[in-house]
Structures are given as C-alpha cells and as structure tokens.
Write an enzyme that holds these catalytic residues in place. Structure first.
Site, PDB file in Angstrom:
ATOM      1  N   GLY A   1       4.428  57.142  12.978  1.00  0.00           N
ATOM      2  CA  GLY A   1       4.295  56.863  11.548  1.00  0.00           C
ATOM      3  C   GLY A   1       3.188  57.699  10.943  1.00  0.00           C
ATOM      4  O   GLY A   1       2.235  58.088  11.614  1.00  0.00           O
TER       5      GLY A   1
ATOM      6  N   ASP B   1      10.885  63.115  25.032  1.00  0.00           N
ATOM      7  CA  ASP B   1       9.642  62.842  24.311  1.00  0.00           C
ATOM      8  C   ASP B   1       8.691  62.026  25.205  1.00  0.00           C
ATOM      9  O   ASP B   1       7.495  62.329  25.302  1.00  0.00           O
ATOM     10  CB  ASP B   1       9.979  62.070  23.027  1.00  0.00           C
TER      11      ASP B   1
ATOM     12  N   GLY C   1      14.351  54.977   9.090  1.00  0.00           N
ATOM     13  CA  GLY C   1      13.324  55.994   9.330  1.00  0.00           C
ATOM     14  C   GLY C   1      12.645  55.874  10.678  1.00  0.00           C
ATOM     15  O   GLY C   1      11.653  56.557  10.948  1.00  0.00           O
TER      16      GLY C   1
ATOM     17  N   LYS D   1       4.748  62.949  26.986  1.00  0.00           N
ATOM     18  CA  LYS D   1       3.559  62.096  26.926  1.00  0.00           C
ATOM     19  C   LYS D   1       3.094  61.734  28.340  1.00  0.00           C
ATOM     20  O   LYS D   1       1.888  61.689  28.620  1.00  0.00           O
ATOM     21  CB  LYS D   1       3.882  60.844  26.110  1.00  0.00           C
TER      22      LYS D   1
ATOM     23  N   LYS E   1       2.925  66.878  20.848  1.00  0.00           N
ATOM     24  CA  LYS E   1       2.949  66.633  22.313  1.00  0.00           C
ATOM     25  C   LYS E   1       3.692  67.715  23.073  1.00  0.00           C
ATOM     26  O   LYS E   1       3.349  68.041  24.204  1.00  0.00           O
ATOM     27  CB  LYS E   1       3.552  65.267  22.627  1.00  0.00           C
TER      28      LYS E   1
ATOM     29  N   THR F   1       5.456  64.496   7.793  1.00  0.00           N
ATOM     30  CA  THR F   1       5.095  63.081   7.962  1.00  0.00           C
ATOM     31  C   THR F   1       3.630  62.939   8.368  1.00  0.00           C
ATOM     32  O   THR F   1       2.856  62.219   7.725  1.00  0.00           O
ATOM     33  CB  THR F   1       6.005  62.444   9.043  1.00  0.00           C
ATOM     34  N   VAL F   2       3.233  63.620   9.431  1.00  0.00           N
ATOM     35  CA  VAL F   2       1.863  63.452   9.938  1.00  0.00           C
ATOM     36  C   VAL F   2       0.864  64.212   9.059  1.00  0.00           C
ATOM     37  O   VAL F   2      -0.177  63.670   8.669  1.00  0.00           O
ATOM     38  CB  VAL F   2       1.750  63.898  11.416  1.00  0.00           C
TER      39      VAL F   2
ATOM     40  N   GLU G   1      -5.431  63.644  20.509  1.00  0.00           N
ATOM     41  CA  GLU G   1      -5.309  62.186  20.699  1.00  0.00           C
ATOM     42  C   GLU G   1      -3.971  61.643  20.188  1.00  0.00           C
ATOM     43  O   GLU G   1      -3.345  60.778  20.805  1.00  0.00           O
ATOM     44  CB  GLU G   1      -6.468  61.480  19.974  1.00  0.00           C
TER      45      GLU G   1
HETATM   46  N1  LIG Z   1       6.198  61.560  12.847  1.00  0.00           N
HETATM   47  C1  LIG Z   1       5.440  60.838  13.666  1.00  0.00           C
HETATM   48  O1  LIG Z   1       5.327  59.625  13.522  1.00  0.00           O
HETATM   49  C2  LIG Z   1       4.716  61.506  14.798  1.00  0.00           C
HETATM   50  C3  LIG Z   1       3.890  60.742  15.632  1.00  0.00           C
HETATM   51  C4  LIG Z   1       3.158  61.369  16.655  1.00  0.00           C
HETATM   52  C5  LIG Z   1       3.305  62.720  16.852  1.00  0.00           C
HETATM   53  N2  LIG Z   1       4.145  63.445  16.037  1.00  0.00           N
HETATM   54  C6  LIG Z   1       4.235  64.894  16.275  1.00  0.00           C
HETATM   55  O2  LIG Z   1       3.572  65.534  15.195  1.00  0.00           O
HETATM   56  C7  LIG Z   1       4.198  66.795  14.908  1.00  0.00           C
HETATM   57  C8  LIG Z   1       4.645  66.788  13.440  1.00  0.00           C
HETATM   58  O3  LIG Z   1       5.581  65.750  13.269  1.00  0.00           O
HETATM   59  P1  LIG Z   1       6.100  65.325  11.808  1.00  0.00           P
HETATM   60  O4  LIG Z   1       6.912  64.105  12.024  1.00  0.00           O
HETATM   61  O5  LIG Z   1       4.973  65.281  10.843  1.00  0.00           O
HETATM   62  O6  LIG Z   1       7.067  66.552  11.479  1.00  0.00           O
HETATM   63  P2  LIG Z   1       7.654  66.970  10.058  1.00  0.00           P
HETATM   64  O7  LIG Z   1       7.681  65.789   9.154  1.00  0.00           O
HETATM   65  O8  LIG Z   1       8.906  67.706  10.311  1.00  0.00           O
HETATM   66  O9  LIG Z   1       6.537  67.972   9.496  1.00  0.00           O
HETATM   67  C9  LIG Z   1       6.402  69.299   9.885  1.00  0.00           C
HETATM   68  C10 LIG Z   1       6.110  70.115   8.658  1.00  0.00           C
HETATM   69  O10 LIG Z   1       5.829  71.456   9.029  1.00  0.00           O
HETATM   70  C11 LIG Z   1       6.557  72.312   8.138  1.00  0.00           C
HETATM   71  N3  LIG Z   1       6.786  73.620   8.721  1.00  0.00           N
HETATM   72  C12 LIG Z   1       7.847  74.077   9.439  1.00  0.00           C
HETATM   73  N4  LIG Z   1       7.674  75.374   9.734  1.00  0.00           N
HETATM   74  C13 LIG Z   1       6.497  75.755   9.200  1.00  0.00           C
HETATM   75  C14 LIG Z   1       5.787  76.969   9.152  1.00  0.00           C
HETATM   76  N5  LIG Z   1       6.262  78.085   9.704  1.00  0.00           N
HETATM   77  N6  LIG Z   1       4.596  76.999   8.505  1.00  0.00           N
HETATM   78  C15 LIG Z   1       4.107  75.886   7.928  1.00  0.00           C
HETATM   79  N7  LIG Z   1       4.755  74.716   7.915  1.00  0.00           N
HETATM   80  C16 LIG Z   1       5.924  74.636   8.557  1.00  0.00           C
HETATM   81  C17 LIG Z   1       7.831  71.540   7.895  1.00  0.00           C
HETATM   82  O11 LIG Z   1       8.524  72.048   6.765  1.00  0.00           O
HETATM   83  P3  LIG Z   1      10.129  71.826   6.677  1.00  0.00           P
HETATM   84  O12 LIG Z   1      10.330  70.345   6.571  1.00  0.00           O
HETATM   85  O13 LIG Z   1      10.542  72.572   5.476  1.00  0.00           O
HETATM   86  O14 LIG Z   1      10.689  72.380   7.967  1.00  0.00           O
HETATM   87  C18 LIG Z   1       7.289  70.148   7.668  1.00  0.00           C
HETATM   88  O15 LIG Z   1       6.818  69.958   6.359  1.00  0.00           O
HETATM   89  C19 LIG Z   1       5.355  66.902  15.912  1.00  0.00           C
HETATM   90  O16 LIG Z   1       4.915  67.625  17.024  1.00  0.00           O
HETATM   91  C20 LIG Z   1       5.636  65.448  16.293  1.00  0.00           C
HETATM   92  O17 LIG Z   1       6.204  65.341  17.596  1.00  0.00           O
HETATM   93  C21 LIG Z   1       4.835  62.869  15.022  1.00  0.00           C
END
Ligand SMILES: NC(=O)c1ccc[n+]([C@@H]2O[C@H](COP(=O)([O-])OP(=O)(O)OC[C@H]3O[C@@H](n4cnc5c(N)ncnc54)[C@H](OP(=O)(O)O)[C@@H]3O)[C@@H](O)[C@H]2O)c1
Length: 372
Positions: A298, A196, A182, A200, A100, A11-12, A124
């Site tokens: 998001g 969570d 979502g 923070k 985080k 997502t990010v 950030e």
């Molecule tokens: N989503 C938000 O809105 C948001 C907001 C603020 C902060 N965050 C933080 O940002 C971070 C990422 O969140 P996200 O929502 O983007 O997570 P996500 O959608 O699950 O993305 C993580 C990605 O990393 C991949 N991955 C897993 N293991 C890996 C490895 N060994 N090598 C390389 N890639 C690998 C995952 O693949 P698979 O899907 O195949 O496992 C997935 O594509 C988290 O710490 C979250 O707490 C998220």
C-alpha cells in the site's frame, strides 16, 4: 538541509512524497535536519498534483545536481531502475528503494557500489512493506544466530486465500475481487506464482546469513493449485492454508529455503493473519521467537518504511552503515529431505500423515506441508 529526488511517482513514490511532506517535522527531527523534496522523475505527467512543479523527465538532472543527497527509487523492476540506481550511487548519492526484485537480483553489486562511493543503499520497504523487518534483523537481532524465519510476505495471495474462505469463491473469482479492490495487479503472476515471495525470502536470507541466495535456486509453489475445498477442509479442522516463506538453518550448516502453500494449525499465530496483512516470525538462538505483523503493502504504509530509510540515510550520511553480504553462494539443502507432517487428500478424504520426507508421501490428490 538535505535535498531528495523520487524516481517513479506511482503507488509508492507518491506515498513517499506525501509522508515526507505531511510528516516533515517528524522527518526533520529524526534526521537532525530538514529533508526537502527537490525533484520527481517520471515518464508520466502529473498536472493535477501539488508536486507537479517538481517534475522532471530526465534523470541526468538529478544525477548532476550536487545538492541532491538522497535518491528514492520506486520505479520497480530491473531495467531503468537498475541503471538509475547505479548512476545515483556512482554520483555519491544515498539510495533508498522499495524494489525487491532489484535488491534480490542485484543487491551484491549495488551494495558494493554504495560502499565504494561511501553512501548508503537501504531497502527496508522491499520486504513486508511498512513493517519494520530488515532493520530489526540486521540491527537488533545481530547478536543472535538466526535459526529460522517463516512468514506470510505476500498480501495479495493472503487476501485471495482469505476471500476464498469468507465468500466461498474459487481462486479465479477471488482474484477478480482482489483486482477490483486494488489488492492485486492486473498481471498477478508474480504474486500467484510465488515469485514475489521468493524475492523477499532471498533478501531475508542474504541479511541473516551474509551470503547470497539467488531467487532461481529457491523451490517455489504458488497458490494456483489451491482449491476452495482444500481451504474449507483446512478451516473445518481448525487450521488454514497460507502461502509461507520458509527459511531454516539446519544443524548441518545448510539453509533450507522454499515458498509454498502450507497447512497452518490454529496454534500458530500465522494461522490468524488474514486479509492483506503480512507477518514474519524470526527465531534467534538467544531471543527465541519474535513476531512482526502489519501492513505489507500500500502507498502510505510502504512509504513509511521508505521515509524511515531516508531519515536513517541522512543521519548516517557521513558514516554509512556498510550493510551487505558476500557474493559467495549460501550453501543450500533440499527442503524435500526435511521430514514433516503433511495434510493430504486421498480418495476424497483429508488426513494428516506422520512426519515424512516428500518422497514418502503416499499417492494423493492434494498435499500441504504442515507448519509444525
Ligand atoms: N505497491 C506497493 O504496495 C508496494 C509495496 C512494497 C514494494 N513495492 C515495490 O515498489 C516498487 C514500485 O511499486 P509501485 O506499486 O509504486 O509501482 P507503480 O505504481 O507502477 O509506480 C512506478 C512508477 O514509475 C514510473 N516509471 C516507469 N518507467 C519510468 C522511467 N523510465 N522513469 C521514471 N519513472 C518511470 C511509472 O510510470 P508508468 O505508470 O507510466 O509506467 C510509475 O508511475 C516496485 O518494485 C514494487 O515491487 C510496491
């Protein structure tokens, strides 16, 4: 020209690629040079993405490429993300993250490693997603003694609490709705249980007071016990039930940190922060109250904060900012000893108490601390 790699194209990570590409001119203007995405590391394949040619499976490619100056870690968790971050910093690369959990649990070590290798470690997006919070805190408010911080920093639970009131659903039903739209993950535990929000809270405390606050030391109550009737009664009396992160610097020099559902009166702006929005009020001894509001999660909003960190890392590539905090523990007080009014239900009726410490609350079926 600075080359960049993204670890984790979820997502990010995919939002970061989009923002850096679509806003390349703005990024270059801010950074003072072109910033070009060179690699994306993920375990998944993305054959249909325009970024597919940049995919590599092996992090060592990034680690060993001297052209890569900045690494964006958006994998999440403390497993491979921790290992890759250590290796990237040790290889002399600036690291930017939205993770985080990693910052709250390993920030001291990773910031020290960044310092040792003369690079920046920025995060950030780890608190409040797209809302600028951390840089104002350690930059613009740095001449203040921070007296308190309070806010809504988990968009998922705020969405659920809002949906319960608006559609008359109990928590389980509102959660299903949030998942289908979502706003909640399939495993919502860290949101519902407040974990969570605790992470923070810790990052904010670390930055504000320069000492480490470990997540396991923060008393936490999530929203699983919040019933529809509680939310309706709070609304009928002009307020709202909100999951709040609280940090108070007491006159005794202790910090009181906790996360719990509160009764928020209509007179507080936090009462009107609905849906998945986040907000934080930081109170400094010189500035008074400052409030930050916006999209706390998001893909693209969070990527906005990550990309802003990338710009700052490039701008400060030869003179790292040296952000950090000590591994000495932040001296803590017990929030239960802080007197407060409480909104309680006893024998089916709701009322407000006088200011009481937690041990003086009369027997009741439900109770919420009132945000005064
Ligand atoms: N989503 C938000 O809105 C948001 C907001 C603020 C902060 N965050 C933080 O940002 C971070 C990422 O969140 P996200 O929502 O983007 O997570 P996500 O959608 O699950 O993305 C993580 C990605 O990393 C991949 N991955 C897993 N293991 C890996 C490895 N060994 N090598 C390389 N890639 C690998 C995952 O693949 P698979 O899907 O195949 O496992 C997935 O594509 C988290 O710490 C979250 O707490 C998220």
């Amino acid at each position: 020209m600075t080359y960049l790699a993204i670890l984790g194209f979820g997502t990010v990570g995919s939002g970061v690629a989009k923002v850096l590409t679509e806003n390349a001119a703005e990024v270059a203007a801010g950074a003072g040079e072109e910033v070009r995405l060179k690699y994306i590391v993920d375990i998944r394949n993305i054959p249909d993405s325009p970024f597919a040619p940049l995919m590599v499976k092996d992090f060592a490619v990034v680690e060993q490429d001297p052209e890569v100056g900045v690494v964006v870690e958006t994998i999440g968790g403390c497993g491979v993300a921790l290992a890759f971050t250590r290796r990237a910093l040790a290889a002399g690369k600036h690291v930017v993250t939205s993770n985080k959990q990693l910052v709250a649990e390993h920030g001291v070590e990773l910031l020290a490693l960044a310092k040792e290798h003369g690079v920046n470690y920025f995060f950030e997006a780890s608190v409040g997603g797209g809302i600028p919070l951390l840089r104002p805190l350690f930059n613009d408010l740095s001449a203040n003694r921070i007296l308190s911080m309070k806010g809504i920093l988990n968009g998922t639970t705020n969405y659920i609490l809002t949906a319960m009131l608006q559609s008359g659903k109990e928590l389980d039903e509102a959660l299903k709705e949030a998942q289908s739209l979502g706003y909640a993950e399939l495993n919502p535990d860290s949101d519902l249980d407040g974990t969570d929000a605790v992470r923070k809270t810790c990052i904010l405390a670390d930055l504000a007071w320069g000492r480490e606050l470990k997540p396991e030391l923060v008393p936490v109550e999530g929203i699983r016990g919040v019933a529809l009737q509680d939310i309706r009664s709070a609304a009928a009396s002009g307020g709202a039930i909100k999951l709040l992160c609280r940090l108070i610097r007491g006159e005794d020099g202790l910090t009181y940190a906790w996360v719990a559902p509160h009764y928020v009166p209509a007179s507080s702006m936090l009462c009107h922060v609905d849906q998945a929005f986040n907000a934080l009020i930081i109170t400094g001894n010189a500035v008074g109250d400052t409030m930050f509001y916006g999209t706390g999660a998001g893909s693209v909003p969070t990527a906005s904060a990550v990309a802003g960190d990338v710009v700052d890392a490039v701008r400060h590539k030869s003179s790292p900012r040296g952000i950090g905090w000590s591994d000495a523990p932040l001296p803590l007080g017990d929030p239960d000893t802080l007197p407060s009014r409480w909104y309680i239900r006893s024998e089916g009726k709701w009322h407000f108490t006088e200011p009481l410490t937690a041990d003086r609350i009369p027997a009741c079926e439900a109770r919420y601390r009132v945000l005064d």
